[in-house]
Design a protein around this motif. Structure first.
Motif, PDB file in Angstrom:
ATOM      1  N   ASN A 629       0.788  -1.230   0.000  1.00  0.00           N
ATOM      2  CA  ASN A 629       0.000   0.000   0.000  1.00  0.00           C
ATOM      3  C   ASN A 629       0.820   1.280   0.000  1.00  0.00           C
ATOM      4  N   ASN A 630       2.030   1.276   0.551  1.00  0.00           N
ATOM      5  CA  ASN A 630       2.772   2.532   0.635  1.00  0.00           C
ATOM      6  C   ASN A 630       4.257   2.292   0.441  1.00  0.00           C
ATOM      7  N   GLY A 631       5.009   3.389   0.387  1.00  0.00           N
ATOM      8  CA  GLY A 631       6.426   3.326   0.104  1.00  0.00           C
ATOM      9  C   GLY A 631       6.694   3.661  -1.354  1.00  0.00           C
ATOM     10  N   PRO A 632       7.963   3.758  -1.734  1.00  0.00           N
ATOM     11  CA  PRO A 632       8.295   4.064  -3.140  1.00  0.00           C
ATOM     12  C   PRO A 632       7.743   3.028  -4.114  1.00  0.00           C
ATOM     13  N   LEU A 633       7.698   1.756  -3.682  1.00  0.00           N
ATOM     14  CA  LEU A 633       7.180   0.688  -4.535  1.00  0.00           C
ATOM     15  C   LEU A 633       5.809   0.260  -4.022  1.00  0.00           C
ATOM     16  N   THR A 634       4.788   0.373  -4.875  1.00  0.00           N
ATOM     17  CA  THR A 634       3.445  -0.102  -4.549  1.00  0.00           C
ATOM     18  C   THR A 634       2.967  -1.002  -5.679  1.00  0.00           C
ATOM     19  N   GLY A 635       1.903  -1.721  -5.412  1.00  0.00           N
ATOM     20  CA  GLY A 635       1.345  -2.606  -6.433  1.00  0.00           C
ATOM     21  C   GLY A 635       0.783  -3.860  -5.815  1.00  0.00           C
ATOM     22  N   TRP A 636       0.517  -4.872  -6.641  1.00  0.00           N
ATOM     23  CA  TRP A 636      -0.073  -6.098  -6.128  1.00  0.00           C
ATOM     24  C   TRP A 636       0.224  -7.275  -7.052  1.00  0.00           C
ATOM     25  N   SER A 668      -1.719 -11.986 -12.439  1.00  0.00           N
ATOM     26  CA  SER A 668      -1.469 -10.573 -12.752  1.00  0.00           C
ATOM     27  C   SER A 668      -0.472 -10.013 -11.748  1.00  0.00           C
ATOM     28  N   VAL A 669       0.485  -9.253 -12.248  1.00  0.00           N
ATOM     29  CA  VAL A 669       1.475  -8.585 -11.403  1.00  0.00           C
ATOM     30  C   VAL A 669       1.476  -7.107 -11.783  1.00  0.00           C
ATOM     31  N   VAL A 670       1.334  -6.245 -10.795  1.00  0.00           N
ATOM     32  CA  VAL A 670       1.313  -4.793 -11.014  1.00  0.00           C
ATOM     33  C   VAL A 670       2.344  -4.155 -10.106  1.00  0.00           C
ATOM     34  N   GLY A 671       3.212  -3.315 -10.657  1.00  0.00           N
ATOM     35  CA  GLY A 671       4.208  -2.608  -9.856  1.00  0.00           C
ATOM     36  C   GLY A 671       4.315  -1.158 -10.276  1.00  0.00           C
ATOM     37  N   ILE A 672       4.340  -0.264  -9.297  1.00  0.00           N
ATOM     38  CA  ILE A 672       4.502   1.170  -9.538  1.00  0.00           C
ATOM     39  C   ILE A 672       5.621   1.655  -8.625  1.00  0.00           C
ATOM     40  N   TYR A 673       6.658   2.245  -9.215  1.00  0.00           N
ATOM     41  CA  TYR A 673       7.826   2.657  -8.436  1.00  0.00           C
ATOM     42  C   TYR A 673       8.109   4.138  -8.662  1.00  0.00           C
ATOM     43  N   GLU A 674       8.214   4.890  -7.572  1.00  0.00           N
ATOM     44  CA  GLU A 674       8.522   6.316  -7.638  1.00  0.00           C
ATOM     45  C   GLU A 674      10.031   6.499  -7.574  1.00  0.00           C
ATOM     46  N   SER A 682       6.211   2.068 -14.076  1.00  0.00           N
ATOM     47  CA  SER A 682       5.266   1.021 -13.704  1.00  0.00           C
ATOM     48  C   SER A 682       5.295  -0.088 -14.743  1.00  0.00           C
ATOM     49  N   GLY A 683       4.804  -1.226 -14.338  1.00  0.00           N
ATOM     50  CA  GLY A 683       4.735  -2.361 -15.243  1.00  0.00           C
ATOM     51  C   GLY A 683       3.629  -3.305 -14.819  1.00  0.00           C
ATOM     52  N   THR A 684       3.042  -3.994 -15.792  1.00  0.00           N
ATOM     53  CA  THR A 684       2.041  -5.018 -15.504  1.00  0.00           C
ATOM     54  C   THR A 684       2.362  -6.252 -16.332  1.00  0.00           C
ATOM     55  N   PHE A 685       2.125  -7.416 -15.740  1.00  0.00           N
ATOM     56  CA  PHE A 685       2.345  -8.674 -16.436  1.00  0.00           C
ATOM     57  C   PHE A 685       1.118  -9.547 -16.246  1.00  0.00           C
ATOM     58  N   PRO A 721      -3.317 -21.583 -27.386  1.00  0.00           N
ATOM     59  CA  PRO A 721      -2.126 -21.429 -26.535  1.00  0.00           C
ATOM     60  C   PRO A 721      -2.324 -20.376 -25.442  1.00  0.00           C
ATOM     61  N   ALA A 722      -1.517 -20.481 -24.397  1.00  0.00           N
ATOM     62  CA  ALA A 722      -1.623 -19.587 -23.240  1.00  0.00           C
ATOM     63  C   ALA A 722      -1.385 -18.133 -23.644  1.00  0.00           C
ATOM     64  N   TYR A 723      -1.985 -17.240 -22.863  1.00  0.00           N
ATOM     65  CA  TYR A 723      -1.864 -15.794 -23.099  1.00  0.00           C
ATOM     66  C   TYR A 723      -0.894 -15.211 -22.075  1.00  0.00           C
ATOM     67  N   HIS A 724       0.056 -14.396 -22.524  1.00  0.00           N
ATOM     68  CA  HIS A 724       0.893 -13.647 -21.586  1.00  0.00           C
ATOM     69  C   HIS A 724       1.378 -12.370 -22.259  1.00  0.00           C
ATOM     70  N   ARG A 725       1.535 -11.323 -21.441  1.00  0.00           N
ATOM     71  CA  ARG A 725       1.868  -9.996 -21.982  1.00  0.00           C
ATOM     72  C   ARG A 725       2.511  -9.150 -20.896  1.00  0.00           C
ATOM     73  N   LEU A 726       3.519  -8.360 -21.290  1.00  0.00           N
ATOM     74  CA  LEU A 726       4.173  -7.416 -20.396  1.00  0.00           C
ATOM     75  C   LEU A 726       3.978  -6.005 -20.938  1.00  0.00           C
ATOM     76  N   ASP A 727       3.520  -5.100 -20.074  1.00  0.00           N
ATOM     77  CA  ASP A 727       3.356  -3.692 -20.427  1.00  0.00           C
ATOM     78  C   ASP A 727       4.233  -2.847 -19.509  1.00  0.00           C
ATOM     79  N   LEU A 728       4.836  -1.788 -20.049  1.00  0.00           N
ATOM     80  CA  LEU A 728       5.712  -0.912 -19.290  1.00  0.00           C
ATOM     81  C   LEU A 728       5.290   0.536 -19.485  1.00  0.00           C
ATOM     82  N   SER A 729       5.592   1.363 -18.480  1.00  0.00           N
ATOM     83  CA  SER A 729       5.214   2.765 -18.562  1.00  0.00           C
ATOM     84  C   SER A 729       6.143   3.613 -17.708  1.00  0.00           C
TER      85      SER A 729
END
Length: 795
Positions: A629-636, A668-674, A682-685, A721-729
Motif C-alpha cells: 500500500n505505501n512506500g516508493p514501490l506499490t502494487g499487487w 497478474s502482477v502490477v508494480g509502480i515505483y517512484e 510502472s509495469g504489468t504482467f 495457446p496460453a496468453y501472456h503480456r508485459l506492459d511498461l510505462s
C-alpha cells in the motif's frame, strides 16, 4: 406503461416510508439526548474540490465505535452523551482529530485534505487502511483513479475496465473482446452502473477501450460476492462507477492528448457553496488519419463520448444531482459498409436527510443501448437498427439505528423496451425484403431490506432479502416448441397478446448474508452467501461478445437465470498495514444457462427460441491477492485458480464441459515505483490459460473445397495457446510551482513489450499450396510492440 410502473412503485414505497417514519426520530430529535444518547451526522468531502468521500470513516477510539460514509459522503454515528476525540479519516487524506462535546444531536460537515496538507488547527495523524480486515465486505475490489493513471495504458489511453482485469477473479477472453468475465460468468452477467444507470456495452472499438473517461470518474467498486440486497439483475458481479460532482471551490480544467484520442474536462462552481458542475469529453481521431491516405479517405473509424453532471444544494437536508452520458462508435468502409453503436444514460437523484439517523436517495433514470449497420449504396443497400431502452424509478433508505446496527431498505420499478432488429432496404433494386422483429416489453419490480449488525467486538454480519417480480408483457406472439433436443425445434400453439398484457410473471426471493470474525488486530475470517437472479439475457454464440448480440428478456420459454454463490476468505495485514493479503475460495451453481444448437442463427430470427438450449452451470476456485500500500514501490500480485463448466441437454452427450470463458490459471502482477518526485515507472504482467474452443475433427469436400467439420455434439474440446503480456510505462511530472496553476505530465508506455502474438482465435482453412490439406491459422489482434506517448494536464 410508465403510469403502470409509477403506480406499482407507489404501492411499494408507501408501506416502506411509513415504517421508516415510525422508526426515525423527529428531524430535530433532541429526544435521543434525553435518553443519554447523541447522534453526530453530516458529510465528508475533499477539501480541495468539495467531492464527497465515499467510504471515509468517522470513529471515536475511546469507545471503539465508528462508521463509514455512504455513496454521497453522508455519515451518522450515535454515542452516549459526552466529550470525545472524534477522528475523520480516509485513505490518501490526512486524518482530522477534533474534540467534540456531544450532549445532543448535531450536524458537522468535514473536509479532509490530501496527505501532506495541514488544515487549520486540527491535529493531523496518519490513517491505518485496515478496512479489508475490519469491514464485513468481502469479494469487493476498489481502485484509486490516481493509481490507475500511473499504470501502463494501451496507446496512451487510461482505461478503467482494463485496470480491473488485473484483479483476482476477473478475466477476459482477449484483446478486442467486449466486456469482462467474473468468477466463471459471461459478460452479460455483470451489472455495470454509471451513476446508478445500467450500461449495456461498456466498450469502444470492439472492446479495446472502455466507455468511462478517466477525468470524469470519481469512484469505482467491483462486487464479486457477498453482494448487498440493494443490487440485483445479474449473476456474477456489480461494477458501480460514480462520476465526479464538480469542483465547488474553483474552475478547473484537465485533459490529455494521446496518439489515438484526446480528452478534456471542465469543472467548477455554479453557485458558491451550493452548486457545481463537470463536463468531460473525449474523441478519437483515426478518421482524420484515414483522410490523409488516398486509398482510405472515404473510410471512418472513431469514437467519442461526453459525460456531464450538475449538483445543487437546496438546503442542509436536500441535494439534487443530474448526470448524463452519451457515447458513440462510428465505422464506415466507403459505401460498402457502415456501423454505429452507442450508449446514452441520464440520472436524476434527490438526497434528503429526514433526521440525523435517516438518509434517503430517490432516483429516476433512463438508459439506452443501440446499434445500426448497413450498406449505404448499391443494389443491396439497407439499414439495420436494434436497441434496448430502460426506464427506472427507485428509492433507497439508510437508517443508522446505532453504531453497530444499520438498516437499509428500498424499492424500484423498471420498464424495459426491446427492439431486436429492423431491416429496411434503401435501394429500389435491393433483393432484400423489409423485416422487423416484434418489439418486446417487460417490467421488473423489486423491494429489499438488509441489516448490518455488530454482534460483538469480534463478530459482525449483514443479512438481507431482495424480492424481485419480472413481468413479460405484450404485445406479441408466443409459441411452444416441439422436436429433438439439440436440433432446431418447431413452433406450435401460437398465442396472441395485446399491448401491455401480462404474458408471464416470475417471482424470485434473493436472500443474502455475510459474516466477519476478527481473529486479531491484523486478521479476520469472512464468509458470504448470495442468491442472484437475472431476467435479461445476452444472446451470443461467439466466444467474444459483439455489438450485434441481442438482449432478450425472460419469456415463456427463456426462464430467469439463478445463481447461488458461497465464498470463504482469510484476510490479513502486515507491517502496520503496509501490506494486505487475502485468500478467498468460492463456489457457484447456476441454472437456466443458455447455449445454442450447432449452426444456430441468432440474428433477425423470428423463432430464436427454437435454436436455444438450456442447462446448468458451475464455477469454483481460489483467489490469492497480496498488495503493497505505501512506500516508493506499490502494487499487487493476484492469482486465480478456477474452473467454469456447463451441462446442457443436447451438447456433449449431456456431460459437463468447460465454458467458452473458462481459464484455469490467471496471474497478474502490477508494480509502480517512484524514482523521484518527478519520475515514476510502472509495469504489468499477465499470464492466463488459453480460452477453450471447438476444433474440427473431420472434413468434407464441397465443389472442390475442403471444409473443416465438427461431428457429434462436442463443445470446447481444445484450448488455444496460453496468453501472456508485459506492459511498461514511465511518467514524468512537470516541475512543481505553487504559484503556477498549470500542471502537466508526460506518459510513455509500451504495450506488449516483448511482442507476443497472443491468439485471439484459431480457425481452419484450406492450404493454398496443398489444397487437399487443412491448416490452422492463429488470429492475433496485437502481434507486435506498441509504443505510445500522451500528455496530460490540469489547470
Amino acid at each position: 406503461m410508465l403510469r403502470h410502473v409509477s403506480l406499482q412503485l407507489t404501492c411499494l414505497l408507501l408501506p416502506l416510508a411509513a415504517a421508516q417514519a415510525q422508526q426515525a426520530p423527529p428531524a430535530k430529535a433532541p429526544s435521543s439526548a434525553a435518553k443519554g444518547q447523541a447522534t453526530l451526522s453530516g458529510t465528508l468531502k475533499d477539501a480541495a474540490n468539495g467531492e464527497a468521500l465515499v467510504g471515509a470513516t468517522v470513529s471515536i477510539p475511546a469507545l471503539g465505535l465508528g462508521t463509514g460514509a455512504n455513496e454521497y459522503g453522508f455519515y451518522s454515528l450515535s454515542v452516549p452523551a459526552g466529550t470525545y476525540a472524534v477522528q475523520f479519516s480516509f485513505i490518501g487524506y490526512e486524518t482530522q482529530t477534533v474534540t467534540l462535546t456531544l450532549t445532543q444531536s448535531q450536524t458537522r460537515a468535514v473536509r479532509l485534505a490530501a496527505q501532506g496538507v495541514q488544515v487549520g488547527e486540527v491535529i493531523v495523524r496518519g490513517q491505518r487502511p485496515d478496512q479489508n480486515v475490519k469491514s464485513t465486505e468481502m469479494s469487493v475490489n476498489r481502485l484509486d483513479m490516481k493509481q490507475i493513471k500511473l499504470m501502463p495504458a494501451l496507446l496512451g489511453e487510461v482505461d478503467v475496465v482494463r485496470a480491473i482485469q488485473l484483479l483476482p477473479g476477473i478475466s477476459t477472453v482477449g484483446e478486442g473482446a467486449s466486456g469482462f468475465n467474473v468468477r466463471g460468468g459471461g459478460v452479460d452477467q455483470n451489472l455495470i452502473l454509471l451513476d446508478e444507470a445500467p450500461v449495456y456495452n461498456a466498450s469502444h472499438l470492439f472492446g479495446l477501450f472502455s466507455t468511462f473517461s478517466p477525468d470524469a470518474v470519481k469512484d469505482l467498486k467491483l462486487l464479486k460476492g457477498g453482494i448487498p440486497a440493494q443490487y440485483g439483475g445479474r449473476l456474477s458481479s456489480v461494477l458501480d462507477v460514480r462520476l465526479k460532482e464538480g469542483n465547488t471551490e474553483r474552475l478547473g480544467v484537465s485533459g490529455g492528448i494521446g496518439l489515438i484520442s484526446s480528452r478534456l474536462a471542465v469543472e467548477g462552481p455554479l453557485v458558491k457553496d451550493k452548486a457545481s458542475f463537470i463536463v468531460a469529453g473525449r474523441r478519437s481521431y483515426g478518421d482524420l488519419f484515414l483522410k490523409a491516405i488516398p486509398d482510405q479517405k472515404d473510410n471512418q473509424a472513431y469514437f467519442y463520448d461526453l459525460s456531464a453532471k450538475v449538483n445543487y444544494t437546496l438546503g442542509e437536508k436536500d441535494r439534487l444531482y443530474l448526470s448524463g452520458y452519451f457515447g458513440q462508435d462510428v465505422f464506415a468502409f466507403g459505401q460498402d459498409f457502415k456501423n454505429d453503436l452507442g450508449n446514452s444514460t441520464g440520472t436524476l437523484r434527490w438526497n434528503h436527510v429526514f433526521s440525523p439517523k435517516l438518509f434517503a436517495n430517490v432516483t429516476a433514470l433512463v438508459s439506452r443501448y443501440g446499434y445500426g449497420l448497413g450498406i449505404p449504396e448499391g443494389r443491396n443497400a439497407f439499414n439495420w437498427k436494434s436497441d434496448i431502452q430502460t426506464y427506472q424509478l427507485k428509492a433507497d433508505f439508510n437508517y443508522y439505528y446505532s453504531p453497530g446496527s444499520t438498516f437499509n431498505a428500498g424499492a424500484s420499478a423498471t420498464y424495459f423496451r426491446f427492439a431486436p432488429g429492423q431491416v429496411t432496404p434503401t435501394s429500389e433494386t435491393s433483393a432484400l425484403q423489409p423485416l422487423k422483429l416484434d418489439e418486446q416489453q417487460a417490467a421488473e419490480y423489486a423491494v429489499y431490506a438488509d441489516h448490518e449488525i455488530t454482534l460483538s467486538p469480534r463478530l459482525s454480519g449483514q443479512y438481507g432479502l431482495r424480492l424481485s417480480v419480472f413481468d413479460y408483457l405484450g404485445s406479441g406472439t408466443t409459441y411452444d416448441y416441439e422436436g429433438i433436443t439439440g436440433q432446431k425445434l418447431t413452433p406450435v400453439n401460437a398465442r396472441e397478446f395485446g399491448s401491455g398484457q401480462l404474458i408471464k410473471r416470475y417471482v424470485n426471493p434473493e436472500p443474502r448474508a455475510s459474516l466477519r470474525y476478527v481473529l486479531n488486530e491484523q486478521s479476520s475470517l469472512k464468509a458470504s452467501y448470495n442468491r442472484m437472479v437475472q431476467n435479461l439475457h445476452l444472446i451470443s454464440n461467439t466466444t467474444a461478445s459483439s455489438p450485434l448480440d441481442v438482449w432478450q428478456p425472460s419469456t415463456t420459454n427463456i426462464k430467469p437465470e439463478h445463481a447461488d454463490q458461497v465464498a470463504v476468505g482469510y484476510f490479513r495485514n502486515f507491517r502496520e498495514d503496509a501490506y494486505e493479503a487475502s485468500v478467498e475460495v468460492f463456489g457457484k451453481t447456476m441454472d437456466n444457462q443458455i447455449d445454442y444448437i450447432n449452426g444456430a442463427n441468432t440474428l433477425l430470427n423470428r423463432n430464436l427460441e427454437s435454436e436455444l438450449l438450456y442447462g446448468q452451470g458451475r464455477a469454483y476456485g481460489a483467489e490469492f491477492y497480496v498488495k503493497k500500500n505505501n512506500g516508493p514501490l506499490t502494487g499487487w500480485v493476484s492469482y486465480t485458480l478456477s474452473r467454469s463448466e456447463r451441462k446442457i441437454d443436447g451438447i456433449n452427450q449431456g456431460d459437463w464441459y468447460v465454458s467458452k470463458f473458462d481459464k484455469t490459471h490467471y496471474l497478474s502482477v502490477v508494480g509502480i515505483y517512484e524514482l523521484s518526485r518527478r519520475w515514476s515507472v510502472s509495469g504489468t504482467f499477465n499470464y492466463s490459460t488459453g480460452i477453450s474452443t471447438t476444433f474440427p475433427d473431420s472434413r468434407y469436400v464441397y465443389q472442390g473445397l475442403v471444409v473443416p467439420n465438427v461431428t457429434g455434439d462436442v463443445r470446447n474440446n481444445y484450448r488455444v495457446p496460453a496468453y501472456h503480456r508485459l506492459d511498461l510505462s514511465a511518467t514524468l511530472q512537470g516541475k512543481r510551482n505553487a504559484e503556477r496553476r498549470w500542471q502537466g505530465s508526460w506518459v510513455f508506455s509500451v504495450y506488449n513489450a516483448y511482442g507476443r502474438r497472443n491468439p485471439y482465435s484459431i480457425y481452419f482453412r484450406q492450404n493454398e499450396d496443398q489444397p487437399t490439406q487443412t491448416e490452422a491459422v492463429r488470429l492475433s489482434i496485437f502481434g507486435s510492440v506498441l509504443p505510445s506517448a500522451a500528455y496530460n494536464f490540469t489547470f
